[in-house]
Design a protein around this motif. Sequence first.
Motif, PDB file in Angstrom:
ATOM      1  N   PRO A 143       0.791  -1.229   0.000  1.00  0.00           N
ATOM      2  CA  PRO A 143       0.000   0.000   0.000  1.00  0.00           C
ATOM      3  C   PRO A 143       0.828   1.287   0.000  1.00  0.00           C
ATOM      4  CG  PRO A 143      -0.882  -1.555   1.589  1.00  0.00           C
ATOM      5  CD  PRO A 143       0.413  -2.125   1.082  1.00  0.00           C
ATOM      6  N   ASP A 144       1.964   1.280   0.649  1.00  0.00           N
ATOM      7  CA  ASP A 144       2.766   2.496   0.737  1.00  0.00           C
ATOM      8  C   ASP A 144       3.821   2.612  -0.370  1.00  0.00           C
ATOM      9  OD1 ASP A 144       3.981   0.291   1.834  1.00  0.00           O
ATOM     10  OD2 ASP A 144       5.114   1.435   3.315  1.00  0.00           O
ATOM     11  N   GLN A 145       3.992   1.581  -1.199  1.00  0.00           N
ATOM     12  CA  GLN A 145       4.971   1.620  -2.283  1.00  0.00           C
ATOM     13  C   GLN A 145       4.402   0.979  -3.546  1.00  0.00           C
ATOM     14  OE1 GLN A 145       8.288  -0.302  -0.300  1.00  0.00           O
ATOM     15  NE2 GLN A 145       9.214   1.680   0.093  1.00  0.00           N
ATOM     16  N   PRO A 146       3.456   1.638  -4.214  1.00  0.00           N
ATOM     17  CA  PRO A 146       2.816   1.039  -5.386  1.00  0.00           C
ATOM     18  C   PRO A 146       3.756   0.846  -6.573  1.00  0.00           C
ATOM     19  CG  PRO A 146       2.095   3.299  -5.092  1.00  0.00           C
ATOM     20  CD  PRO A 146       2.913   2.953  -3.893  1.00  0.00           C
ATOM     21  N   ASP A 147       4.889   1.539  -6.590  1.00  0.00           N
ATOM     22  CA  ASP A 147       5.829   1.383  -7.707  1.00  0.00           C
ATOM     23  C   ASP A 147       6.568   0.051  -7.678  1.00  0.00           C
ATOM     24  OD1 ASP A 147       6.952   2.485  -5.355  1.00  0.00           O
ATOM     25  OD2 ASP A 147       8.763   3.021  -6.451  1.00  0.00           O
ATOM     26  N   MET A 148       6.461  -0.704  -6.598  1.00  0.00           N
ATOM     27  CA  MET A 148       7.111  -2.016  -6.500  1.00  0.00           C
ATOM     28  C   MET A 148       6.150  -3.161  -6.803  1.00  0.00           C
ATOM     29  SD  MET A 148       9.443  -1.868  -3.156  1.00  0.00           S
ATOM     30  CE  MET A 148      10.656  -0.625  -2.864  1.00  0.00           C
ATOM     31  N   ALA A 149       4.971  -2.873  -7.304  1.00  0.00           N
ATOM     32  CA  ALA A 149       3.915  -3.869  -7.466  1.00  0.00           C
ATOM     33  C   ALA A 149       4.322  -5.016  -8.379  1.00  0.00           C
ATOM     34  CB  ALA A 149       2.661  -3.201  -8.003  1.00  0.00           C
ATOM     35  N   ARG A 150       3.677  -6.144  -8.160  1.00  0.00           N
ATOM     36  CA  ARG A 150       3.808  -7.320  -9.002  1.00  0.00           C
ATOM     37  C   ARG A 150       2.414  -7.663  -9.519  1.00  0.00           C
ATOM     38  NH1 ARG A 150       8.212  -5.925  -7.601  1.00  0.00           N
ATOM     39  NH2 ARG A 150       9.890  -7.184  -6.805  1.00  0.00           N
ATOM     40  N   ALA A 151       2.359  -8.500 -10.535  1.00  0.00           N
ATOM     41  CA  ALA A 151       1.078  -8.983 -11.044  1.00  0.00           C
ATOM     42  C   ALA A 151       1.212 -10.463 -11.354  1.00  0.00           C
ATOM     43  CB  ALA A 151       0.665  -8.214 -12.291  1.00  0.00           C
ATOM     44  N   VAL A 152       0.151 -11.199 -11.077  1.00  0.00           N
ATOM     45  CA  VAL A 152       0.058 -12.605 -11.444  1.00  0.00           C
ATOM     46  C   VAL A 152      -0.975 -12.671 -12.558  1.00  0.00           C
ATOM     47  CG1 VAL A 152      -0.582 -14.910 -10.668  1.00  0.00           C
ATOM     48  CG2 VAL A 152       0.689 -13.382  -9.142  1.00  0.00           C
ATOM     49  N   ILE A 153      -0.569 -13.232 -13.685  1.00  0.00           N
ATOM     50  CA  ILE A 153      -1.418 -13.275 -14.868  1.00  0.00           C
ATOM     51  C   ILE A 153      -1.736 -14.727 -15.204  1.00  0.00           C
ATOM     52  CG2 ILE A 153      -1.576 -12.688 -17.319  1.00  0.00           C
ATOM     53  CD1 ILE A 153       0.469 -10.423 -16.688  1.00  0.00           C
ATOM     54  N   VAL A 154      -3.030 -14.991 -15.395  1.00  0.00           N
ATOM     55  CA  VAL A 154      -3.491 -16.314 -15.827  1.00  0.00           C
ATOM     56  C   VAL A 154      -4.056 -16.127 -17.229  1.00  0.00           C
ATOM     57  CG1 VAL A 154      -5.003 -18.264 -15.368  1.00  0.00           C
ATOM     58  CG2 VAL A 154      -4.086 -16.925 -13.462  1.00  0.00           C
ATOM     59  N   SER A 155      -3.436 -16.775 -18.198  1.00  0.00           N
ATOM     60  CA  SER A 155      -3.901 -16.655 -19.582  1.00  0.00           C
ATOM     61  C   SER A 155      -5.013 -17.659 -19.856  1.00  0.00           C
ATOM     62  CB  SER A 155      -2.745 -16.867 -20.558  1.00  0.00           C
ATOM     63  OG  SER A 155      -2.313 -18.206 -20.503  1.00  0.00           O
ATOM     64  N   ASN A 156      -5.722 -17.443 -20.929  1.00  0.00           N
ATOM     65  CA  ASN A 156      -6.826 -18.323 -21.293  1.00  0.00           C
ATOM     66  C   ASN A 156      -6.377 -19.783 -21.498  1.00  0.00           C
ATOM     67  OD1 ASN A 156      -9.521 -18.718 -21.693  1.00  0.00           O
ATOM     68  ND2 ASN A 156      -9.477 -18.217 -23.857  1.00  0.00           N
ATOM     69  N   PRO A 157      -5.202 -20.041 -22.093  1.00  0.00           N
ATOM     70  CA  PRO A 157      -4.745 -21.434 -22.198  1.00  0.00           C
ATOM     71  C   PRO A 157      -4.310 -22.040 -20.858  1.00  0.00           C
ATOM     72  CG  PRO A 157      -3.708 -20.100 -23.893  1.00  0.00           C
ATOM     73  CD  PRO A 157      -4.410 -19.166 -22.953  1.00  0.00           C
TER      74      PRO A 157
END
Length: 174
Positions: A143-157
């Motif tokens: 919350p205090d450092q949004p520039d360090m964010a990560r993302a988990v992506i699930v693709s359709n396949p």
Amino acid sequence: MRTQTGLTLIELLIAVSLMAVILTTAVPALGNFLEQQRLTAAANQLVGHLNYARYEAVFRNQPVAACPSSDGLSCSGGNRWDNGWIVYLDPERKGQPDGPKDILRVVEPQTSLLMHSAGRHRVRFQGHGGAYGTNLTIRVCAPDQPDMARAVIVSNPGRVRATRDVDPAECSPS
């Protein structure tokens, strides 16, 4: 004659001053490093559980889902993954586990992080390993450092991956 060994007061002051300068530059960098590692670990934990759900779907040849859950027994219906999540068997595609026997994994809340998906409330894998619906992105933010964010992506396949390519503006819950 005896020779004495030791430090003079000036040498001691210089050593302490150098140590203070080194510590004032190293401690903030260490804090950022630890925060990055915490975000990476949380994203990798989510990737691991989603890959497990996919594996179980293929192994059992039936749908397996993962969803946010605050009680560890049912899906909360929201998109906040930081409250914890479950992986469960979903052969009838009900969107909820039939009972405790269908729950494969329970993950405790990540209280100091913000983890959310934009609109989807679950990830469901089919028996052949593909995911239902469109691609899903779950953001993992401090919350205090949004520039360090990560993302988990699930693709359709059904491919699950983590990335650092996240817009900091996406770190606010929707």
